[in-house]
Motif scaffolding. Structure first.
Motif, PDB file in Angstrom:
ATOM      1  N   LEU A   1     -56.305 -66.829 -30.680  1.00 53.10           N
ATOM      2  CA  LEU A   1     -56.070 -68.298 -30.778  1.00 53.10           C
ATOM      3  C   LEU A   1     -56.185 -69.055 -29.502  1.00 53.10           C
ATOM      4  CD1 LEU A   1     -52.621 -67.224 -32.562  1.00 53.10           C
ATOM      5  CD2 LEU A   1     -54.270 -68.770 -33.398  1.00 53.10           C
TER       6      LEU A   1
ATOM      7  N   GLU B   1     -52.145 -71.798 -24.270  1.00 52.62           N
ATOM      8  CA  GLU B   1     -50.887 -71.189 -23.894  1.00 52.62           C
ATOM      9  C   GLU B   1     -50.846 -69.883 -23.372  1.00 52.62           C
ATOM     10  OE1 GLU B   1     -47.820 -73.609 -26.768  1.00 52.62           O
ATOM     11  OE2 GLU B   1     -48.638 -71.786 -27.461  1.00 52.62           O
TER      12      GLU B   1
ATOM     13  N   HIS C   1     -48.127 -66.803 -35.487  1.00 49.87           N
ATOM     14  CA  HIS C   1     -48.633 -67.737 -36.527  1.00 49.87           C
ATOM     15  C   HIS C   1     -47.406 -68.705 -36.948  1.00 49.87           C
ATOM     16  CE1 HIS C   1     -52.211 -65.153 -35.904  1.00 49.87           C
ATOM     17  NE2 HIS C   1     -52.883 -66.259 -36.336  1.00 49.87           N
TER      18      HIS C   1
ATOM     19  N   THR D   1     -48.920 -70.428 -31.989  1.00 45.06           N
ATOM     20  CA  THR D   1     -49.729 -70.596 -30.796  1.00 45.06           C
ATOM     21  C   THR D   1     -50.943 -71.478 -30.328  1.00 45.06           C
ATOM     22  OG1 THR D   1     -48.628 -68.204 -30.652  1.00 45.06           O
ATOM     23  CG2 THR D   1     -50.420 -68.912 -28.708  1.00 45.06           C
ATOM     24  N   ARG D   2     -50.953 -71.910 -29.633  1.00 44.89           N
ATOM     25  CA  ARG D   2     -52.083 -73.005 -29.336  1.00 44.89           C
ATOM     26  C   ARG D   2     -52.970 -72.427 -28.269  1.00 44.89           C
ATOM     27  NH1 ARG D   2     -47.377 -76.294 -29.618  1.00 44.89           N
ATOM     28  NH2 ARG D   2     -47.281 -76.377 -27.204  1.00 44.89           N
ATOM     29  N   ARG D   3     -54.206 -73.012 -28.194  1.00 46.19           N
ATOM     30  CA  ARG D   3     -54.929 -72.612 -27.261  1.00 46.19           C
ATOM     31  C   ARG D   3     -54.757 -73.190 -25.885  1.00 46.19           C
ATOM     32  NH1 ARG D   3     -60.282 -71.388 -27.066  1.00 46.19           N
ATOM     33  NH2 ARG D   3     -60.416 -71.119 -29.214  1.00 46.19           N
TER      34      ARG D   3
END
Length: 326
Positions: free
Chosen positions: A166, A144, A135, A140-142
C-alpha cells in the motif's frame, strides 16, 4: 475419528489425542474432512480459559478455529453440488483439531481446488485479520507509517507485506535477532528488538518525534499505553489481541490530545458475514496469486505433537504459521 480434546482448562498437558464419534451434518450444515488445521495463539488462550469466548466452552472441548478440507456430506437444505468442494472452514465455536467437523454451510468458504492445502490454511485467520485492519478499519495510505507488534508472527509477517504493498513505511517489534531478520526479509523498513531496546524511544527517534499513523497491537497490556504515546496526530491504534494480558482501563479524554483514536478488531465480526468473509478470502488469495504476498509456514506437525506446538507458541519460540496435519 481422531481429535484433540481437553476436559479442563490448563497447560498444554491437558490436551489429549483421542477417538470420538464422527459428527453428522444437521439441516443447513456440511461435513468437512480436514486436510490441514491452522494453529493460532488464540487456541492457547482458549485452552487456558482466557479467550474472549472462554465462558462458552463445554467440556469435553476441541480447540481450534480454522481448517481447510473437502465437503464430504451435506445436511438437509444444502445443495448436493457442494459435495467435493474445497473450502476454508470458519468455526462459530472451536472444534478444528480433529479429522472431521460440521459447521453451517455459509461458513464453509469455497476456494480454488488448485491451491495447496498448506497455503490455503495459512491465510484464513491471519491473512484476513491483516487485510481487514489495513484495508477496512484503517484504509492505509501511501506515505503513512505503520508500527506492527509481534511482526514475526503469522499476522505480523503478512501485515508487513500488505503495508508495503500500500506504499506505507513499516516498523516492526519482535523478541529476537532471528525474528527481526525474517521481518526485514518480508519488507520491514525498521525492526526493533524490544528485549534490548525501548520501542517508544526508537520509534520517536526514527520518525523524528512525529510518531506513527497506525499501530497494529496484538500484545495488549504491555504495549497499549506506550503505543498511545507515540501516535502521530490523527493516528490510530488497532487492538486485536491480548497476548500479554488485558489492557488496563484508560481515560478516553486522553485521546483528544493529538486527535488520536483507538479501534478494536475481531475477525469474528467479518467471518460471520459471508459477503465480508468472501471479500477477505478473495483479496488475500489474490495477493498471493499475483506474487504480492508470501506465506511463512514454520512447520506442519502431526496432531500427536500438539502439546509441543502449544508450548513453543506460548514461549514465543515460533514465527509465521503453524499447521497440524490430521
Amino acid at each position: 475419528m481422531r481429535a484433540v480434546v481437553y476436559y479442563e482448562f490448563g497447560s498444554p498437558e491437558v490436551l489429549k489425542l483421542v477417538e470420538i464419534d464422527k459428527p453428522e451434518p444437521s439441516e443447513g450444515e456440511v461435513l468437512i474432512r480436514h486436510e490441514m488445521i491452522g494453529v493460532n495463539f488464540a487456541d492457547t488462550l482458549q485452552r487456558r480459559g482466557m479467550y474472549a469466548r472462554g465462558g462458552m466452552v463445554d467440556f469435553p472441548a476441541i480447540p481450534g478455529l480454522e481448517a481447510v478440507g473437502v465437503i464430504e456430506a451435506v445436511g438437509d437444505g444444502v445443495d448436493a453440488s457442494r459435495l467435493g468442494e474445497h473450502v476454508v472452514a470458519f468455526f462459530p465455536k472451536p472444534c478444528a483439531y480433529a479429522e472431521y467437523s460440521v459447521l453451517p454451510e455459509k461458513l464453509a468458504i469455497p476456494i480454488p481446488s488448485d491451491i495447496p492445502w498448506d497455503i490455503a490454511c495459512a491465510f484464513p485467520i491471519q491473512g484476513m485479520t491483516a487485510y481487514f485492519m489495513l484495508h477496512r478499519v484503517h484504509p492505509t495510505r501511501r506515505g503513512e507509517t505503520v508500527l506492527i507488534h509481534a511482526c514475526a508472527g503469522g499476522v505480523g509477517l503478512l501485515a508487513i507485506q500488505m503495508a508495503k504493498n500500500l506504499g506505507a513505511f513499516a516498523i516492526g517489534t519482535c523478541s529476537s535477532a532471528k525474528k527481526a531478520e525474517l521481518a526485514r526479509s518480508m519488507g520491514a523498513d525498521y525492526v526493533i528488538d524490544y528485549t534490548v531496546e525501548n520501542f517508544t524511544e526508537r520509534v520517536l527517534e526514527f520518525t523524528n518525534g512525529r510518531g506513527v499513523d497506525l499501530i497494529l497491537d496484538s500484545v495488549g497490556k504491555d504495549t497499549f499505553e506506550k503505543g498511545l504515546s507515540i501516535l502521530a496526530p490523527f493516528g490510530r491504534l488497532i487492538l486485536y489481541g491480548s497476548s500479554s494480558g488485558t489492557v488496563d482501563s484508560t481515560n478516553p479524554q486522553l485521546l483528544m490530545r493529538g486527535s488520536r483514536g483507538v479501534h478494536g478488531f475481531w475477525l469474528v465480526t467479518a467471518r460471520e458475514n459471508p459477503e465480508l468473509a468472501r471479500e477477505g478470502a478473495n483479496a488475500v488469495l489474490g495477493m498471493w496469486k499475483n506474487g504480492k504476498l508470501k506465506f511463512t509456514i514454520e512447520g506442519i506437525y502431526p496432531m500427536e505433537e500438539v502439546r509441543e506446538v502449544h508450548r513453543r507458541l506460548e514461549n514465543r519460540q515460533t514465527f509465521g504459521k503453524l499447521l497440524l496435519k490430521p
